[in-house]
Design a protein around this motif. Structure first.
Motif, PDB file in Angstrom:
ATOM      1  N   VAL A 117       1.144   9.560  10.029  1.00 52.91           N
ATOM      2  CA  VAL A 117       1.814   9.333   9.915  1.00 52.91           C
ATOM      3  C   VAL A 117       2.131   7.577  10.828  1.00 52.91           C
ATOM      4  CG1 VAL A 117       4.558   8.691  10.287  1.00 52.91           C
ATOM      5  CG2 VAL A 117       3.797  10.729   9.338  1.00 52.91           C
ATOM      6  N   ALA A 118       1.708   8.232  12.217  1.00 55.54           N
ATOM      7  CA  ALA A 118       1.374   7.107  13.421  1.00 55.54           C
ATOM      8  C   ALA A 118       0.496   5.839  12.537  1.00 55.54           C
ATOM      9  CB  ALA A 118       1.013   7.646  14.383  1.00 55.54           C
ATOM     10  N   PHE A 119      -0.235   6.476  12.070  1.00 56.72           N
ATOM     11  CA  PHE A 119      -1.730   5.950  11.672  1.00 56.72           C
ATOM     12  C   PHE A 119      -1.089   4.617  10.214  1.00 56.72           C
ATOM     13  CE2 PHE A 119      -4.752   4.977   8.259  1.00 56.72           C
ATOM     14  CZ  PHE A 119      -5.273   4.078   8.552  1.00 56.72           C
ATOM     15  N   THR A 120       0.248   5.065   9.974  1.00 60.92           N
ATOM     16  CA  THR A 120       0.394   4.159   9.010  1.00 60.92           C
ATOM     17  C   THR A 120       1.421   3.040   9.849  1.00 60.92           C
ATOM     18  OG1 THR A 120       2.981   5.189   8.769  1.00 60.92           O
ATOM     19  CG2 THR A 120       1.120   5.770   7.093  1.00 60.92           C
ATOM     20  N   PHE A 140       2.387 -19.161   2.522  1.00 61.33           N
ATOM     21  CA  PHE A 140       2.271 -17.371   3.258  1.00 61.33           C
ATOM     22  C   PHE A 140       1.854 -16.883   2.473  1.00 61.33           C
ATOM     23  CE2 PHE A 140       5.660 -17.304   0.736  1.00 61.33           C
ATOM     24  CZ  PHE A 140       5.747 -16.034  -0.088  1.00 61.33           C
ATOM     25  N   GLU A 141       1.428 -15.517   2.550  1.00 60.02           N
ATOM     26  CA  GLU A 141       0.666 -14.619   2.168  1.00 60.02           C
ATOM     27  C   GLU A 141       1.522 -12.979   2.532  1.00 60.02           C
ATOM     28  OE1 GLU A 141      -3.830 -13.350   2.041  1.00 60.02           O
ATOM     29  OE2 GLU A 141      -3.590 -14.211   3.638  1.00 60.02           O
ATOM     30  N   VAL A 142       0.977 -12.071   1.262  1.00 60.10           N
ATOM     31  CA  VAL A 142       1.378 -10.990   1.293  1.00 60.10           C
ATOM     32  C   VAL A 142       1.075 -10.248   0.969  1.00 60.10           C
ATOM     33  CG1 VAL A 142       2.827  -9.576   0.449  1.00 60.10           C
ATOM     34  CG2 VAL A 142       4.119 -11.676   1.137  1.00 60.10           C
ATOM     35  N   SER A 143       0.454  -9.083   2.018  1.00 62.26           N
ATOM     36  CA  SER A 143      -0.213  -7.738   1.995  1.00 62.26           C
ATOM     37  C   SER A 143       0.516  -6.721   1.827  1.00 62.26           C
ATOM     38  CB  SER A 143      -1.550  -8.190   2.609  1.00 62.26           C
ATOM     39  OG  SER A 143      -2.592  -7.262   3.021  1.00 62.26           O
ATOM     40  N   GLY A 144       0.194  -5.969   0.358  1.00 62.54           N
ATOM     41  CA  GLY A 144       0.738  -4.621   0.701  1.00 62.54           C
ATOM     42  C   GLY A 144       2.317  -5.082   1.261  1.00 62.54           C
ATOM     43  N   ARG A 145       3.354  -4.482   1.692  1.00 63.38           N
ATOM     44  CA  ARG A 145       4.608  -5.117   2.635  1.00 63.38           C
ATOM     45  C   ARG A 145       5.238  -6.046   4.136  1.00 63.38           C
ATOM     46  NH1 ARG A 145       8.677  -1.610   3.510  1.00 63.38           N
ATOM     47  NH2 ARG A 145       7.760   0.147   5.028  1.00 63.38           N
ATOM     48  N   GLY A 176      -1.685  -4.860   6.223  1.00 64.21           N
ATOM     49  CA  GLY A 176      -1.405  -4.990   4.292  1.00 64.21           C
ATOM     50  C   GLY A 176      -1.348  -3.314   3.529  1.00 64.21           C
ATOM     51  N   LYS A 177      -2.303  -3.599   2.551  1.00 61.39           N
ATOM     52  CA  LYS A 177      -2.487  -2.597   1.407  1.00 61.39           C
ATOM     53  C   LYS A 177      -2.136  -1.270   2.653  1.00 61.39           C
ATOM     54  CE  LYS A 177      -3.650  -5.342  -2.496  1.00 61.39           C
ATOM     55  NZ  LYS A 177      -3.905  -6.951  -1.733  1.00 61.39           N
ATOM     56  N   ILE A 178      -3.361  -0.928   2.932  1.00 62.84           N
ATOM     57  CA  ILE A 178      -4.002   0.041   3.875  1.00 62.84           C
ATOM     58  C   ILE A 178      -2.928   0.693   4.716  1.00 62.84           C
ATOM     59  CG2 ILE A 178      -5.463   1.592   5.620  1.00 62.84           C
ATOM     60  CD1 ILE A 178      -7.887  -0.809   5.586  1.00 62.84           C
ATOM     61  N   ALA A 179      -2.057   0.147   5.244  1.00 62.52           N
ATOM     62  CA  ALA A 179      -0.641   0.585   5.259  1.00 62.52           C
ATOM     63  C   ALA A 179       0.513   0.927   3.957  1.00 62.52           C
ATOM     64  CB  ALA A 179      -0.044  -1.007   5.927  1.00 62.52           C
ATOM     65  N   LEU A 180      -0.100   0.117   3.149  1.00 61.68           N
ATOM     66  CA  LEU A 180       0.953   0.760   1.811  1.00 61.68           C
ATOM     67  C   LEU A 180       0.596   2.084   1.521  1.00 61.68           C
ATOM     68  CD1 LEU A 180       3.303  -0.112  -0.521  1.00 61.68           C
ATOM     69  CD2 LEU A 180       1.582  -1.342  -1.513  1.00 61.68           C
ATOM     70  N   TYR A 181      -0.476   1.659   1.190  1.00 57.90           N
ATOM     71  CA  TYR A 181      -1.340   3.556   0.914  1.00 57.90           C
ATOM     72  C   TYR A 181      -0.993   4.257   2.214  1.00 57.90           C
ATOM     73  CZ  TYR A 181      -4.002   0.073  -2.671  1.00 57.90           C
ATOM     74  OH  TYR A 181      -4.601  -1.053  -2.949  1.00 57.90           O
TER      75      TYR A 181
END
Length: 420
Positions: free
Chosen positions: A50-53, A139-144, A58-63
């Protein structure tokens, strides 16, 4: 959380059902109890995950966030069975089946949903940025996560508005967009400009056809009147007049013995636009008969050159601090310049870039040249010959606003035009 419920709701429900089934399969009396001394290890791993998130991008945080929620939904199903039906076996093979199932659920959810999350978030944020008066492509969106270049004057306020938008995890201020996002932005701007140019070309073509029809009709009427006024001309019979859509004998008005005056035909006139050639002006409908009679018309070259000079002298393109990127606002002006340059093949346009007084002279000259080159590239994409476009960088040598206030510096960060 609302974003995950909307997009991942089906998959979270499926993970919850898998948890229920896993607990039912393992529903056996276990002499060792539900909790064991080594349970702190997986618990600690979950907390670290959970702390890692929270520190990933980007996408890694979303996953990672979706993995935590799928696991929580699974454990919620297990806990519900434990609460109502009692203990479950810790060593049953059903746990392996359940773990494999939620891993597949997590993988399928991200394959089918993650891209939709990004697309939906980018669409909503683009509308928000456009309503705020910013560049909806910058602007750019990656994940959230949202990555916003820090090259604008009001980017701090815009970043705060984006941070409060639903579904946004965090807004990162960056120096520039990634190469992929910058390429997509250039393509989007070029596509929007091409669509506007095609629409205006269609409108201009329609207006020219309407003007030509009016001129042809006026010329035919003028020729008919000249033939009728010639000595010995044969008068038209009633049959011929009726065939042309007119009555042979004007019908008198009701209650009077007078003959009503024939009304002139209703003619559509295009709106007055000083940047169009003379043949497209609304006065062309009134003067077309004379032009058709003489067989000569005034050349449109001086007219289009005058219009080009008027727009070039009155319009300026503004830039953000230390930026050479075109904003969304100036496109209509540049599109009009491109149209007029195509109508004036002998005209050359000087595009002069300018900066404010901040920074070193060599940096300002380089920045002003990049600003001029950005306008040259835009006009070149619209079909204007680059040999007719002269980009010049003047740096901070020619300010138009005195002083060193933010307002005066904004006025001096510009691109100006001159017709040669």
């Amino acid at each position: 959380m609302t974003c995950f419920i909307v997009h991942y709701g089906v998959w979270l429900s499926l993970a919850f059902v898998v948890g229920l089934l896993t607990a039912l399969i393992c529903l056996e009396k276990d002499t060792g109890g539900l909790l064991r001394r080594t349970d702190f290890v997986p618990t600690l791993c979950i907390l670290l995950f959970v702390a890692f998130t929270q520190v990933t991008l980007g996408k890694i945080a979303l996953y990672a966030e979706s993995a935590v929620l799928v696991l929580l939904a699974f454990l919620a199903g297990v806990g519900l069975i434990v609460a109502f039906l009692g203990r479950i076996s810790r060593d049953h093979v059903g746990w392996k089946l359940g773990a494999s199932s939620i891993a597949l659920i997590w993988l399928a959810a991200n394959v089918s949903v993650a891209r939709d999350v990004e697309a939906e978030l980018k669409h909503r944020l683009g509308s928000l940025v456009e309503r705020a008066g910013g560049d909806s492509f910058n602007f750019e969106v990656s994940g959230r996560d949202v990555f916003l270049p820090a090259d604008g004057t009001d980017q701090a306020a815009l970043a705060e508005r984006l941070r409060r938008a639903a579904g946004v995890r965090i807004v990162w201020r960056v120096d520039a967009l990634s190469p992929q996002a910058a390429e997509l932005r250039s393509r989007a701007i070029a596509a929007a400009a091409a669509a506007r140019a095609a629409r205006r070309a269609a409108e201009a073509d329609w207006a020219r056809r309407q003007t030509a029809d009016v001129a042809t009709a006026a010329a035919e009427r003028s020729g008919a009147k000249q033939k009728e006024s010639q000595p010995g001309a044969k008068q038209k019979s009633a049959k011929d007049a009726i065939a042309e859509g007119r009555s042979a004998t004007p019908r008198p008005a009701a209650g009077t013995g007078e003959t009503p005056v024939a009304l002139p035909p209703i003619v559509w006139k295009p709106p007055m636009d000083p940047t169009l050639a003379e043949a497209s002006h609304p006065d062309a409908g009134e003067t077309s008969a004379a032009l058709a009679t003489t067989g000569a018309a005034k050349s449109p070259a001086p007219v289009c050159r005058t219009a080009l000079s008027a727009i070039a002298a009155s319009e300026k393109i503004r830039f953000a601090v230390a930026s050479a990127s075109l904003r969304i606002g100036p496109e209509p002006v540049l599109d009009k310049l491109a149209e007029l340059l195509k109508l004036c093949p002998d005209a050359t346009l000087e595009i002069g870039g300018h900066t404010d007084s901040q920074g070193r002279d060599d940096e300002n000259r380089s920045l002003s040249l990049r600003r001029a080159q950005a306008v040259v590239d835009y006009l070149g994409r619209l079909g204007v010959e680059r040999a007719r476009l002269l980009g010049v960088g003047y740096g901070a040598e020619r300010p138009v606003a005195a002083g060193d206030t933010p307002k005066s510096r904004a006025e001096n960060r510009r691109v100006e035009f001159a017709v040669k």
